[in-house]
Design a protein around this motif. Structure first.
Motif, PDB file in Angstrom:
ATOM      1  N   PHE C 104     -15.045   2.356 -20.200  1.00 41.81           N
ATOM      2  CA  PHE C 104     -14.758   3.453 -20.153  1.00 41.81           C
ATOM      3  C   PHE C 104     -15.887   3.889 -19.611  1.00 41.81           C
ATOM      4  CE2 PHE C 104     -16.611   7.086 -22.679  1.00 41.81           C
ATOM      5  CZ  PHE C 104     -15.177   7.976 -22.380  1.00 41.81           C
ATOM      6  N   THR C 229      -9.665  12.429 -21.282  1.00 41.20           N
ATOM      7  CA  THR C 229      -7.826  12.919 -22.255  1.00 41.20           C
ATOM      8  C   THR C 229      -7.286  12.353 -21.195  1.00 41.20           C
ATOM      9  OG1 THR C 229      -9.291  14.820 -22.133  1.00 41.20           O
ATOM     10  CG2 THR C 229      -7.413  14.864 -22.616  1.00 41.20           C
ATOM     11  N   LEU C 230      -7.418  11.471 -20.301  1.00 41.55           N
ATOM     12  CA  LEU C 230      -6.418  10.827 -19.461  1.00 41.55           C
ATOM     13  C   LEU C 230      -5.981   9.793 -20.364  1.00 41.55           C
ATOM     14  CD1 LEU C 230      -4.233  11.319 -17.543  1.00 41.55           C
ATOM     15  CD2 LEU C 230      -5.763  10.170 -16.051  1.00 41.55           C
ATOM     16  N   PHE C 232      -6.688   8.523 -23.490  1.00 41.53           N
ATOM     17  CA  PHE C 232      -6.784   9.007 -24.502  1.00 41.53           C
ATOM     18  C   PHE C 232      -4.734   8.735 -24.117  1.00 41.53           C
ATOM     19  CE2 PHE C 232      -5.283  11.651 -27.805  1.00 41.53           C
ATOM     20  CZ  PHE C 232      -4.971  11.184 -28.357  1.00 41.53           C
ATOM     21  N   GLN C 233      -4.141   9.685 -23.490  1.00 44.52           N
ATOM     22  CA  GLN C 233      -2.722  10.059 -23.661  1.00 44.52           C
ATOM     23  C   GLN C 233      -1.920   9.336 -23.633  1.00 44.52           C
ATOM     24  OE1 GLN C 233      -3.258  13.176 -20.351  1.00 44.52           O
ATOM     25  NE2 GLN C 233      -3.401  15.319 -22.248  1.00 44.52           N
ATOM     26  N   TRP C 235      -3.090   6.004 -23.435  1.00 48.52           N
ATOM     27  CA  TRP C 235      -3.253   4.258 -25.001  1.00 48.52           C
ATOM     28  C   TRP C 235      -2.062   5.453 -25.583  1.00 48.52           C
ATOM     29  CZ3 TRP C 235      -4.874  -0.360 -25.608  1.00 48.52           C
ATOM     30  CH2 TRP C 235      -5.617  -0.138 -24.659  1.00 48.52           C
ATOM     31  N   ALA C 236      -2.045   6.243 -26.097  1.00 46.18           N
ATOM     32  CA  ALA C 236      -1.557   7.182 -27.072  1.00 46.18           C
ATOM     33  C   ALA C 236       0.268   6.673 -26.789  1.00 46.18           C
ATOM     34  CB  ALA C 236      -2.020   8.341 -27.872  1.00 46.18           C
ATOM     35  N   ILE C 239       0.704   2.717 -27.452  1.00 49.07           N
ATOM     36  CA  ILE C 239       0.968   2.488 -29.365  1.00 49.07           C
ATOM     37  C   ILE C 239       1.599   3.418 -29.712  1.00 49.07           C
ATOM     38  CG2 ILE C 239      -0.753   2.590 -30.786  1.00 49.07           C
ATOM     39  CD1 ILE C 239      -2.048   0.906 -28.755  1.00 49.07           C
ATOM     40  N   GLY C 288      -2.265  16.065 -32.241  1.00 48.69           N
ATOM     41  CA  GLY C 288      -2.759  14.828 -33.787  1.00 48.69           C
ATOM     42  C   GLY C 288      -2.494  14.347 -34.786  1.00 48.69           C
ATOM     43  N   ILE C 291       0.641  12.294 -33.415  1.00 47.76           N
ATOM     44  CA  ILE C 291       0.387  10.397 -33.260  1.00 47.76           C
ATOM     45  C   ILE C 291       0.094  10.069 -34.687  1.00 47.76           C
ATOM     46  CG2 ILE C 291      -1.147   9.521 -32.482  1.00 47.76           C
ATOM     47  CD1 ILE C 291      -1.352  11.937 -30.034  1.00 47.76           C
TER      48      ILE C 291
END
Lengths: 423, 304, 311
Positions: C104, C229-230, C232-233, C235-236, C239, C288, C291
């Protein structure tokens, strides 16, 4: 469960809004609507008022009978300051809502991909209130914007020159420069440092302020080194509040010069007027006509505060010019046709038009009879060059009890002459 | 140099408070909780509301405690805000994390916590607006400690530092002197084993959320006292707090404290070496350095 | 109707590009157990590398080599691989959370460098001056979008087939062996860190490919494209779709990106006019909740990992 939540939330929100002047006060006389798209960062503190101001301009036009015989509906999408999200929103507005005009975006990092991958390919006009990147001028020079691009945010050159002029007139010997670390801030600080140095003002340091840091104490401590006599700041209100408070509490000078983005009531209230007596700001000027003060009055009536905040006046003008051009282009016009009419509504030889309902009505009459008008908006007699850029006269302002007041008006000629002396 | 070091310690104490709660949760519940920093916002806004309420009902509470900009009503509000925040942490666990814990893996928890953070942050901005707010609009001026070299300290910051250190000391005493503290450590080490020896696990988890939440609230309020309150406090502080937790070693409360100070000092000293544009990256680069030398953090232990 | 198709093609193009990045991450996390918290950096390296190599000359920063498009694209991918190699050599022995924060940090440093080093990357203004391949010869932008969509999907398919083959190969088996039990793998004479590093570099290069396509599509890249943010997107998407399963990753990419964008469209369409100014905030709450809801519903992901028995 979610739907229920949303419904109950809606009630709550409506209850909260009861106190405000309603958005829906407009009487829908016509039975057709024409759409205008807006891609603005409504989830960000400084973005939401920009969107509210655009909606305000749309409502004024609707009160004046709409454009091209129809009521205007502004379809608003959030960019989340994420280029992907902004571009997708713009594409959806163009393809699904069929808007001929896009208002936005704010950050150049969102505006440019929208321009290159959505607006220009689809022949949609894009007007930004707030993107200052010189990369867009370069795009336009290469002919890649196809005349579809306009912005009401004056290039940083004038702002930087006027800030320097103020420092010189106040007799500041040394100045420290603090800037927001984005495209606008980097640009304006570079220009300011260069022009101050050419006038012999000692720039003790030039410090980038990054968004969302846990503390700005270190940056301010760094800025205090070398005991600068004055401080020049090109920051947004949120970081600006933290930085100015930290600066003052550590004994920094009250001789402050601020860029237009800090012309904010929030900043004034959080810092306190008593510390801002020597603070001067720069901004693009309102025209020397009655309508300018009228705009402020209208704005106050609607929002209960002066139009102080980054990009508000620019957003109003961007929307108004887009709407006037839509009127001039007539019903069902394409983005290219509307863009072609922008010159007609910002014609320096045209009939002066005020930025209110009466002005809009008058403009409609003149445009419908084939004449041209000169829109006198909240940021001045807006006139675009071949690249869609504006230059506007400047103004120096200071904080007052109720908001801000104008200290000095600086014509475009004065600015140009001043900039010439620094070459 | 000394000024930067001092500033770093003062910022670090706020991060430490946030990191203690995070490290407890990360260690006992075995997931990186990205919504932890949102509890800082919850705490700060709760304190703002209570402060306003108390001040409105008992005007004598509105007087400030010289030389601080702190009022008595705010002190009272801090206690209430800590409880409210601790309870919200338990509520979030009950609504989301416990359900996912039962059938999902660690990573599902992590990304659920991202989702929770988004919801909490934006609910706060809906309720309170996006604008910055302050506990007190007055500017607390710094006191000159020394003129050469120039050293300036704000009374509020000294208060925050002392209060944080006291809370940390108190927590240390609880951990090392009480049965509850032993139980907490046992759960952190090995939840299954702790349960066998008679520790009520779900009660312990609730306590961990309560403690973590209330310390986060304190951290958020102190941050608000020194800077400002806005809905994105959590987003802005989540990374430094994570950095502090991980640099200190996950699961180590003392490591978290140390990590907080390390991150605070590092980001302050960074400006002496690099242009300020690069300052956001510096804490992470330092942590990278720490991890290359000590792969489990300063005080962390290897975990299978 | 044509508008709807035009939009869907656009949407599917972006989703496909993001799906490629998700597949890269799946190799790292799903198959190898490497917690890469710096997806944005490797994605960004591909994007910046492409424009640097393939763009026209710009006044204020280096680059403008105007290389032939495929060469520039490969160049961007190699840049991602190179960064991954250096980062990997330093951090690959770290476990989970520690690796996550270290990578990170790399992504934050990358964004910072791009934002500040004007001579290199144009600074906060970003980089342009890139000509989309064949844009001039394809006059109709709609046709261009369809062709580019096909190109992206083909590459997605190519990456998918490559990874499916890879994880069924002895190397893939080794990756899972190391993920499940490193000591056992070591006892068989394998070098876990070298294998991990390989997976890390290959996964990052796939992300670089996604970044390159992204920059091609927008003909522009700026520091705003490589914010956390990217990461996170992406990864989301993995998952929610189901880590360890490539089909799940692709499904997750399309679903999450649909949720992300459609929530905004629905709010602008159906929220009352009084609430329009608040739709940005509401949209975040919706995203949110979607997800969290998906993870509550299927914590293991929509398409969980299938146990692959390779012969």
């Amino acid at each position: 469960m979610f739907v229920r939540f949303f419904k109950s939330f809606r009630c709550l929100r409506q209850a909260l809004l009861l106190g405000m002047v309603g958005f829906s006060s407009t009487l829908y006389a016509q039975n057709c609507t024409t759409k205008i798209g807006a891609v603005l960062p409504t989830s960000v503190d400084w973005g939401r008022p920009i969107a509210a101001t655009a909606q305000f301009a749309v409502d004024l036009a609707n009160e004046a009978g709409g454009v091209a015989g129809c009521q205007v509906e502004m379809v608003l999408r959030d960019t989340q300051v994420d280029p992907k999200v902004g571009v997708d929103a713009a594409k959806a507005l163009v393809d699904l809502e069929k808007v001929p005009v896009l208002l936005g975006a704010v950050s150049s990092g969102v505006t440019i991909p929208i321009l290159t991958s959505v607006a220009v390919p689809a022949g949609v006009m894009e007007v930004s209130c707030c993107s200052s990147s010189t990369k867009i001028t370069a795009l336009a020079e290469e002919g890649k914007t196809k005349g579809l691009w306009f912005r009401t945010f004056a290039t940083s050159g004038v702002q930087a020159a006027v800030g320097t002029m103020l420092a010189r007139d106040q007799g500041y010997k040394s100045v420290v420069v603090l800037y927001k670390n984005d495209d606008w801030g980097q640009d304006i600080s570079k220009l300011t440092v260069r022009s101050m140095k050419s006038l012999g003002i000692n720039v003790t340091n030039s410090i980038a302020i990054n968004d969302g840091q846990a503390s700005y104490r270190a940056e301010v401590t760094e800025a205090l080194k070398g005991n600068p006599e004055g401080i020049y700041m090109a920051l947004y209100p949120k970081e600006g509040i933290s930085v100015v408070r930290e600066w003052l509490s550590l004994g920094g000078s009250q001789k402050m010069i601020m860029a237009n983005s800090m012309k904010s009531d929030e900043l004034k209230d959080s810092v306190g007027l008593k510390y801002l007596k020597n603070a001067l700001g720069t901004d693009t000027a309102s025209p020397r006509v009655e309508s300018a003060s009228k705009f402020v009055e209208m704005y106050k009536a609607r929002f209960n505060s002066e139009p102080n905040g980054p990009g508000l006046a620019n957003s109003f003008d961007a929307t108004m010019i887009a709407l006037l051009a839509m009127e001039a282009a007539g019903p069902n016009a394409s983005g290219t046709q509307i863009a072609a009419q922008v010159g007609k509504v910002t014609d320096p030889k045209g009939t002066p038009i005020t930025a209110d309902t009466a002005g809009f009505k008058k403009a409609k009459e003149i445009l419908n009879s084939g004449g041209s008008v000169m829109y006198q908006g909240a940021t001045g007699n807006v006139r675009f060059d071949a690249n869609g850029d504006v230059s506007a006269p400047a103004v120096a302002w200071s904080f007052t009890e109720s908001g801000t007041k104008e200290e000095r008006y600086i014509t475009l000629d004065e600015v140009d002459a001043f900039m010439a002396t620094m070459q | 140099m000394i000024q930067h070091l001092l500033d770093g310690i003062l910022v670090g104490s706020i991060l430490s408070l946030g990191a203690i709660g995070l490290t407890l949760v990360m260690h006992t519940l075995r997931f990186a909780n990205f919504s932890h920093a949102e509890l800082l916002s919850v705490g700060a806004y709760a304190a703002l509301v209570f402060d306003g309420l108390f001040g409105a009902f008992y005007s004598q509470l509105r007087s400030t405690i010289e030389p601080l900009s702190l009022t008595w009503s705010l002190i009272l509000a801090i206690l209430f805000a800590m409880i409210v925040t601790g309870l919200s942490a338990i509520l979030i666990d009950k609504l989301v994390f416990r359900r996912i814990r039962e059938k999902g893996d660690e990573l599902s928890m992590v990304f659920a916590s991202f989702g929770v953070a988004m919801v909490v942050r934006n609910l706060i901005s809906l309720l309170f607006g996006l604008k910055s707010q302050l506990f007190s609009n007055d500017i607390a001026f710094a006191i000159v400690i020394s003129r050469d070299p120039m050293i300036l300290v704000k009374p509020d910051q000294v208060f925050v530092l002392i209060a944080s250190l006291l809370v940390m000391l108190l927590f240390h005493l609880v951990l090392s002197r009480t049965t509850f503290g032993y139980a907490l450590q046992a759960v952190a080490e090995n939840p299954v084993l702790a349960q066998i020896t008679g520790v009520n696990l779900s009660r312990m988890f609730r306590m961990i959320w309560l403690i973590g939440g209330s310390l986060a609230a304190l951290s958020g309020i102190f941050y608000g006292l020194n800077n400002q309150i806005n809905p994105v406090i959590g987003r802005d502080l989540v990374l430094p707090i994570f950095a502090a937790t991980i640099a200190g070693g996950i699961g180590s409360v003392y490591g978290a404290v140390l990590g907080g100070f390390l991150v605070g000092i590092a980001s302050n000293l960074a400006l002496m070496i690099l242009p300020s544009g690069y300052s956001p990256a510096v804490p992470f680069l330092i942590i990278l350095g720490v991890l290359i030398l000590r792969p489990n953090g300063i005080l962390g232990e290897a975990r299978a | 109707m044509i508008g709807l198709i035009s939009y869907l093609v656009f949407f599917a193009t972006v989703s496909s590009i993001l799906a490629i990045a998700v597949l890269g991450l799946n190799l790292q996390w799903g198959n190898t157990g490497l917690f890469n918290g710096g997806v944005a950096a490797f994605f960004g390296a591909g994007a910046y590398g492409l424009i640097l190599l393939g763009g026209t000359v710009q006044a204020d920063h280096i680059g403008g080599f105007e290389l032939f498009y495929p060469v520039a694209l490969v160049g961007g991918i190699l840049l991602s691989g190179l960064i991954a190699l250096v980062v990997g050599m330093l951090t690959i022995r770290l476990r989970r959370d520690y690796l996550a924060i270290a990578t990170f940090g790399v992504a934050v440093a990358f964004e910072n460098l791009m934002r500040n080093a004007e001579w290199l990357s144009g600074g906060a203004q970003g980089m342009r001056g890139f000509e989309r391949p064949f844009e001039d010869s394809i006059a109709d932008p709609f046709v261009f979008n369809i062709i580019f969509f096909c190109f992206s999907v083909l590459l997605l398919l190519g990456v998918y087939l490559f990874l499916e083959k890879l994880i069924r190969s002895p190397f893939g088996r080794l990756l899972r062996a190391i993920r499940e039990d490193e000591v056992a793998a070591k006892s068989l004479g394998k070098a876990p860190n070298r294998v991990r590093l390989t997976a890390f570099v290959v996964g990052s290069m796939i992300m670089g490919l996604a970044g390159g396509l992204y920059a091609t599509f927008y003909a522009f890249v700026s520091p705003q494209d490589v914010l956390p943010t990217l990461t996170f997107q992406i990864w989301a998407m993995l998952i929610v779709g189901g880590s360890g399963n490539n089909q799940g990753g692709i499904l997750g990419a399309f679903l999450i990106w649909a949720a992300w964008t459609a929530s905004g469209w629905m709010l602008s369409k159906f929220a009352p006019i009084e609430a329009q100014l608040y739709t940005g905030t509401l949209q975040y709450i919706m995203i949110g909740m979607i997800i969290v809801g998906m993870l509550l519903w299927r914590p293991q992901g929509l398409l969980p990992e299938k146990l692959i028995v390779s012969q």
